[in-house]
Design a protein around this motif. Structure first.
Motif, PDB file in Angstrom:
ATOM      1  N   ARG A  85       0.847  -1.202   0.000  1.00  0.00           N
ATOM      2  CA  ARG A  85       0.000   0.000   0.000  1.00  0.00           C
ATOM      3  C   ARG A  85       0.877   1.245   0.000  1.00  0.00           C
ATOM      4  NH1 ARG A  85      -2.650  -3.748   3.146  1.00  0.00           N
ATOM      5  NH2 ARG A  85      -4.879  -3.995   2.699  1.00  0.00           N
ATOM      6  N   GLU A  86       0.302   2.335  -0.475  1.00  0.00           N
ATOM      7  CA  GLU A  86       1.001   3.617  -0.355  1.00  0.00           C
ATOM      8  C   GLU A  86       0.000   4.676   0.068  1.00  0.00           C
ATOM      9  OE1 GLU A  86       2.681   4.410  -4.240  1.00  0.00           O
ATOM     10  OE2 GLU A  86       0.874   5.487  -4.894  1.00  0.00           O
ATOM     11  N   PRO A  87       0.479   5.691   0.824  1.00  0.00           N
ATOM     12  CA  PRO A  87      -0.458   6.728   1.260  1.00  0.00           C
ATOM     13  C   PRO A  87      -0.907   7.580   0.073  1.00  0.00           C
ATOM     14  CG  PRO A  87       1.779   7.230   2.004  1.00  0.00           C
ATOM     15  CD  PRO A  87       1.832   5.880   1.349  1.00  0.00           C
ATOM     16  N   LEU A  88      -2.159   8.027   0.110  1.00  0.00           N
ATOM     17  CA  LEU A  88      -2.661   8.917  -0.933  1.00  0.00           C
ATOM     18  C   LEU A  88      -2.201  10.340  -0.642  1.00  0.00           C
ATOM     19  CD1 LEU A  88      -6.338   7.651  -1.256  1.00  0.00           C
ATOM     20  CD2 LEU A  88      -4.493   7.374  -2.930  1.00  0.00           C
ATOM     21  N   ALA A  89      -1.957  11.132  -1.699  1.00  0.00           N
ATOM     22  CA  ALA A  89      -1.548  12.531  -1.515  1.00  0.00           C
ATOM     23  C   ALA A  89      -2.656  13.261  -0.752  1.00  0.00           C
ATOM     24  CB  ALA A  89      -1.306  13.171  -2.884  1.00  0.00           C
ATOM     25  N   GLU A  90      -3.891  13.019  -1.143  1.00  0.00           N
ATOM     26  CA  GLU A  90      -5.049  13.647  -0.497  1.00  0.00           C
ATOM     27  C   GLU A  90      -6.013  12.558  -0.040  1.00  0.00           C
ATOM     28  OE1 GLU A  90      -4.064  17.478  -0.574  1.00  0.00           O
ATOM     29  OE2 GLU A  90      -6.114  16.872  -0.040  1.00  0.00           O
ATOM     30  N   PRO A  91      -6.426  12.546   1.231  1.00  0.00           N
ATOM     31  CA  PRO A  91      -7.429  11.561   1.652  1.00  0.00           C
ATOM     32  C   PRO A  91      -8.715  11.752   0.841  1.00  0.00           C
ATOM     33  CG  PRO A  91      -6.514  12.735   3.548  1.00  0.00           C
ATOM     34  CD  PRO A  91      -6.017  13.430   2.317  1.00  0.00           C
ATOM     35  N   ILE A  92      -9.382  10.642   0.546  1.00  0.00           N
ATOM     36  CA  ILE A  92     -10.622  10.705  -0.232  1.00  0.00           C
ATOM     37  C   ILE A  92     -11.793  10.353   0.657  1.00  0.00           C
ATOM     38  CG2 ILE A  92     -11.853   9.609  -2.151  1.00  0.00           C
ATOM     39  CD1 ILE A  92      -9.077   9.375  -3.457  1.00  0.00           C
ATOM     40  N   PRO A  93     -12.785  11.252   0.711  1.00  0.00           N
ATOM     41  CA  PRO A  93     -13.938  10.952   1.570  1.00  0.00           C
ATOM     42  C   PRO A  93     -14.650   9.705   1.065  1.00  0.00           C
ATOM     43  CG  PRO A  93     -14.343  12.932   0.252  1.00  0.00           C
ATOM     44  CD  PRO A  93     -12.923  12.513  -0.013  1.00  0.00           C
ATOM     45  N   SER A  94     -15.031   8.861   1.993  1.00  0.00           N
ATOM     46  CA  SER A  94     -15.761   7.652   1.618  1.00  0.00           C
ATOM     47  C   SER A  94     -16.679   7.263   2.760  1.00  0.00           C
ATOM     48  CB  SER A  94     -14.767   6.517   1.333  1.00  0.00           C
ATOM     49  OG  SER A  94     -15.464   5.297   1.228  1.00  0.00           O
ATOM     50  N   GLU A  95     -17.594   6.386   2.479  1.00  0.00           N
ATOM     51  CA  GLU A  95     -18.519   5.914   3.506  1.00  0.00           C
ATOM     52  C   GLU A  95     -17.717   5.302   4.638  1.00  0.00           C
ATOM     53  OE1 GLU A  95     -21.473   2.416   4.520  1.00  0.00           O
ATOM     54  OE2 GLU A  95     -20.369   2.365   2.651  1.00  0.00           O
ATOM     55  N   GLY A  96     -18.034   5.716   5.896  1.00  0.00           N
ATOM     56  CA  GLY A  96     -17.318   5.106   7.037  1.00  0.00           C
ATOM     57  C   GLY A  96     -15.920   5.674   7.186  1.00  0.00           C
ATOM     58  N   GLY A  97     -15.694   6.940   6.722  1.00  0.00           N
ATOM     59  CA  GLY A  97     -14.401   7.564   6.959  1.00  0.00           C
ATOM     60  C   GLY A  97     -13.639   7.722   5.647  1.00  0.00           C
ATOM     61  N   SER A  98     -12.556   8.461   5.657  1.00  0.00           N
ATOM     62  CA  SER A  98     -11.865   8.732   4.397  1.00  0.00           C
ATOM     63  C   SER A  98     -10.804   7.676   4.092  1.00  0.00           C
ATOM     64  CB  SER A  98     -11.239  10.123   4.449  1.00  0.00           C
ATOM     65  OG  SER A  98     -10.344  10.183   5.519  1.00  0.00           O
ATOM     66  N   ILE A  99     -10.539   7.536   2.813  1.00  0.00           N
ATOM     67  CA  ILE A  99      -9.500   6.610   2.333  1.00  0.00           C
ATOM     68  C   ILE A  99      -8.185   7.379   2.330  1.00  0.00           C
ATOM     69  CG2 ILE A  99      -8.744   5.160   0.427  1.00  0.00           C
ATOM     70  CD1 ILE A  99     -11.603   5.120  -0.592  1.00  0.00           C
TER      71      ILE A  99
END
Ligand SMILES: [Cu+2]
Length: 182
Positions: free
Chosen positions: A81-95
């Motif tokens: 896995r690698e961290p995303l530059a920007e967290p992405i909002p998703s159901e149950g918290g951000s990715i």
């Protein structure tokens, strides 16, 4: 008569080439809907010559933000896995991170086939999406990572990357629906 034989020979060669290309690493179902959830099965249908396959690694293209491997009895699974530059909002918290590669380690005899499953949220786009696969054998390795030139058939390169052809997204997939389909 000679011309007919020539045409026949050519047709046979083309068929053999298409058949051999289909025996490479391919998605069992190579069509999918852009933006949808999709369970893909990478089919490995031969080893490296007579040498058995001992690992299969698939690199997940950047546009795929969610990917989950299917465990396989007798095979060890590892996920990078690698961290995303920007967290992405998703159901149950951000990715905050995404899966970049999945590796299965085990053993598949050269004259047998098997499939390796990945559940994904596909990018909301249309067109081909290539997945680079590294097939490691007891002796040797094959990198299925070639992308044919625009307009060229998939089988026109020696080691084509498995490809998914995405149809144009149909409206946004409702976020909650993915809980019920798998
Ligand atoms: Cu092949």
């Amino acid at each position: 008569m000679q011309r007919a034989l020539l045409a026949l020979g050519l047709a046979a060669a083309l068929l053999a080439h298409a058949a051999s290309a289909a025996a490479h690493v391919v998605f069992a179902e190579p069509q999918a809907q852009g933006g949808a959830y999709y369970a893909g099965f990478l089919r490995v249908s031969h080893g490296c010559g007579t040498s058995p396959t001992i690992s299969v690694r698939v690199d997940i293209p950047p546009g795929v933000l969610m990917a989950r491997p299917q465990p396989k009895p007798g095979w060890r699974l590892s996920v990078a896995r690698e961290p995303l530059a920007e967290p992405i909002p998703s159901e149950g918290g951000s990715i905050t991170e995404r899966v970049v590669s999945i590796t299965w380690r085990g053993r598949l005899p050269a004259d047998q086939f098997d499939q390796f499953g990945v559940m994904m949220k596909l990018p909301a786009q249309a067109g081909p999406l290539y997945f680079f696969v590294t097939q490691t054998c007891a002796r040797g390795e094959r990198s299925w990572s070639q992308v044919p030139a625009e307009g060229q058939p998939w089988g026109s390169v020696e080691s084509p990357a498995p490809v998914l052809t995405l149809a144009a997204p149909q409206g946004a997939a409702p976020e909650t629906s993915h809980d019920h389909r798998h």
